[in-house]
Motif scaffolding. Structure first.
Motif, PDB file in Angstrom:
ATOM      1  N   ARG A 109      11.166   1.032  -2.713  1.00 53.85           N
ATOM      2  CA  ARG A 109      11.449  -0.161  -1.960  1.00 53.85           C
ATOM      3  C   ARG A 109      11.826  -1.299  -2.896  1.00 53.85           C
ATOM      4  O   ARG A 109      11.288  -1.413  -3.985  1.00 53.85           O
ATOM      5  N   GLY A 110      12.728  -2.066  -2.467  1.00 59.83           N
ATOM      6  CA  GLY A 110      13.079  -3.180  -3.317  1.00 59.83           C
ATOM      7  C   GLY A 110      14.414  -2.955  -3.981  1.00 59.83           C
ATOM      8  O   GLY A 110      15.122  -3.902  -4.241  1.00 59.83           O
TER       9      GLY A 110
ATOM     10  N   GLU B 290      10.011 -10.579   1.059  1.00 62.77           N
ATOM     11  CA  GLU B 290       9.132 -11.514   0.338  1.00 62.77           C
ATOM     12  C   GLU B 290       7.964 -11.919   1.216  1.00 62.77           C
ATOM     13  O   GLU B 290       8.083 -11.953   2.439  1.00 62.77           O
TER      14      GLU B 290
ATOM     15  N   ASN C  73       7.466 -10.893  -4.284  1.00 61.40           N
ATOM     16  CA  ASN C  73       8.680 -10.135  -4.022  1.00 61.40           C
ATOM     17  C   ASN C  73       8.323  -8.657  -3.942  1.00 61.40           C
ATOM     18  O   ASN C  73       7.589  -8.150  -4.784  1.00 61.40           O
ATOM     19  N   THR C  74       8.832  -7.992  -2.935  1.00 62.02           N
ATOM     20  CA  THR C  74       8.421  -6.594  -2.750  1.00 62.02           C
ATOM     21  C   THR C  74       9.218  -5.622  -3.627  1.00 62.02           C
ATOM     22  O   THR C  74       8.941  -4.426  -3.615  1.00 62.02           O
TER      23      THR C  74
ATOM     24  N   LEU D  61       6.656  -4.264  -6.000  1.00 58.98           N
ATOM     25  CA  LEU D  61       5.304  -4.293  -5.447  1.00 58.98           C
ATOM     26  C   LEU D  61       4.686  -2.893  -5.428  1.00 58.98           C
ATOM     27  O   LEU D  61       5.388  -1.895  -5.257  1.00 58.98           O
TER      28      LEU D  61
ATOM     29  N   TRP E 188       3.198   0.206  -3.932  1.00 58.91           N
ATOM     30  CA  TRP E 188       3.542   0.762  -2.617  1.00 58.91           C
ATOM     31  C   TRP E 188       2.374   0.703  -1.637  1.00 58.91           C
ATOM     32  O   TRP E 188       2.566   0.519  -0.448  1.00 58.91           O
TER      33      TRP E 188
ATOM     34  N   TYR F 233       2.207  -2.663  -0.200  1.00 61.87           N
ATOM     35  CA  TYR F 233       3.300  -2.820   0.756  1.00 61.87           C
ATOM     36  C   TYR F 233       2.937  -2.168   2.094  1.00 61.87           C
ATOM     37  O   TYR F 233       3.168  -2.743   3.162  1.00 61.87           O
TER      38      TYR F 233
END
Lengths: 169, 345
Positions: free
Chosen positions: B25-26, B271, B290-291, B294, B296, B299
């Motif tokens: 992700r991201g 975010e 901010n992901t 991040l 997981w 998240y």
């Protein structure tokens, strides 16, 4: 290194954190934490499409595994050299299908998901159940994983292969 | 009983989705396969050329300059136009076609001859097409054609409009509209959750590509346009000064659009930050998570937190439907306003 989790469906409310936690426990039991894998949660139509495309079976199912290593000897971890090779593959989880089964059998959804996932991960590690010998071997491995999982979490999960018929599909 | 199944023969190269491809992700993934087959191009191409016509008094010096320039242009145009254009059969008013494509300042100069004693600067028979109904606005043949075109487009768009009312969000969300911006508000057990989105620029820009891919088969069944706006979720708890704010979006995948290649979640958090409650502006001084990088597990907990507050994939799908309907409604309204603007008041 980790588990990439994707939820592509909106039919079944999913607890992502719980699913990830259970997968991490199974990975820990198998000693495969350094390998990447992805888990993609999909609904019945999507599962049916994938099943039809890759297995010529036009029906939804609970799990489909796509191993990164095609000819892995069951139980042997891949000899990865480069970073990209630390990858076991992808598991498509038919969460809608599993949910329906759980409703019919009054089983816990997330517990059943763990059982199905353990089965899928075994496939990524080279286990198969096309012959009786393979079936036995896979059952033993799943049984080990889930008994360890039960010890760690206090669950009472049983291998999927136990519930499956021995008929070769 | 769970169904008997077996593993599909391994074919990582055949299968489009591999772990290695599934970006953590991201990673900014681009065009999302999810909506790939839903897009269609509008019958009226919504290009990016923006023309702003400003009609305002011009200072004398500037006017003379622009007038001199205009005269040169007009001379060229009229020379060419004399031969090229057939005279119009009927002009609505006595003002003959002498001041077509110029701004109002030039138009006034052109007309000064007829009102006062100043000689005409451009002969009245020069062929600058215009028509006026006396409203003081400029009307050209182009405007007339444009209005007719818009009228057809509005009819077509209304024909394909699914409903004149916006779809309702399930879960007791209250909808507040302010032009292109929409707010969904829900209060649950002392918490107030607000989801804000704006329909402007909410349609992915790959419609043309999609159309090309689909070729002529799309002639009868145009792919649908889907609005996938970024949206901001604010969770306010009683007795707290700050609200927890999630900046979310509908990810778009960068790789292929063929069957089975979708790989992103339906929506994703970009975010997360705390912002002072009740303030419209985003405080850049607030720490923003901010992901992209991040953990997981964290998240997933954030996603579960939202799911507990009614914001899950099902919500995201409904939001997409609502945004699409709202965008279409506003689009039709814009066409109508445009048509009225071009026509006489």
């Amino acid at each position: 290194m980790g588990v990439v989790l994707r939820n592509l469906q909106h039919v079944v409310p999913l607890r992502r954190a719980r699913l990830r936690k259970n997968v991490e426990i199974v990975r820990h039991i198998l000693g495969i934490q350094k390998f990447d894998m992805s888990i993609i949660c999909v609904d019945n139509p999507k599962m049916q499409r994938i099943n039809n495309i890759y297995r010529k079976k036009n029906m939804a199912t609970d799990v489909l595994s796509f191993p990164f290593y095609e000819d892995l000897r069951p139980g042997k971890l891949p000899c990865a050299v480069h970073r990209d090779e630390y990858n076991l593959g992808d598991i498509f989880l038919g969460v809608e299908y599993v949910m329906q089964q759980c409703k019919e059998t009054s089983c816990d959804f997330h517990g059943t998901l763990t059982v199905v996932l353990a089965h899928g991960i075994c496939h990524l590690l080279g286990y198969r159940h096309e012959t009786e010998e393979e079936w036995d071997e896979m059952f033993q491995r799943e049984n080990y994983i889930l008994s360890e999982f039960n010890k760690l979490t206090g669950s009472h999960l049983e291998p999927l292969t136990k519930r499956c018929t021995r008929q070769v599909t | 009983m769970l169904q008997t199944f077996d593993v599909f023969p391994a074919c990582p190269r055949m299968f489009p989705v591999q772990s290695s491809k599934l970006k953590p992700r991201g990673y900014r993934v681009l065009p999302h396969v999810f909506a790939a087959h839903r897009y269609r191009s509008r019958r009226w191409s919504r290009g990016v050329v923006v023309v702003v016509v400003v009609v305002r008094p011009v200072p004398a010096a500037a006017m003379l300059k622009s007038f001199a320039r205009a005269m040169n242009v007009a001379a060229r145009v009229s020379n060419r136009a004399t031969a090229a254009r057939a005279p119009r059969a009927a002009e609505p008013l006595a003002r003959s076609a002498s001041c077509g494509p110029f701004t109002r300042s030039v138009w006034m100069l052109c007309h000064s001859g007829s009102h006062g004693g100043r000689p005409r600067l451009i002969p009245s028979k020069s062929l600058l097409p215009s028509a006026s109904c006396g409203c003081g606005g400029l009307h050209t043949d182009g405007d007339k054609a444009f209005t007719e075109f818009l009228s057809d487009e509005i009819k077509e768009e209304k024909k394909i409009q699914k409903s004149k009312t916006l779809p309702k969000m399930s879960g007791g969300w209250e909808l507040q509209l302010n032009g292109a911006e929409a707010k969904l508000i829900r209060s649950v057990s002392g918490e107030k959750v607000t989801v804000t989105f704006n329909i402007n620029n909410s349609i992915p820009p790959n419609m043309e590509e999609e159309e090309a891919e689909q070729g002529q088969k799309a002639e009868d069944s145009e792919p649908e346009i889907v609005s996938t706006p970024n949206f901001v979720i604010e969770v306010v708890k009683q007795g707290t000064k700050n609200s927890l704010v999630f900046d979310c979006h509908f990810p778009e995948d960068e790789i292929g659009h063929s069957e089975g290649e979708e790989e992103s979640d339906i929506f994703a958090i970009r975010e997360v930050s705390f912002q002072p409650d009740g303030e419209a502006d985003w405080h850049e001084t607030s720490y923003t998570l901010n992901t992209d990088s991040l953990d997981w597990a964290l998240y997933d907990h954030l996603m579960d937190f939202l799911a507990d507050r009614g914001i899950d994939n099902a919500f995201a799908d409904e939001l997409m439907e609502l945004s699409t309907a709202l965008e279409h409604q506003e689009y039709i309204k814009f066409l109508e306003d445009l048509s009225s603007f071009i026509k006489c008041h």
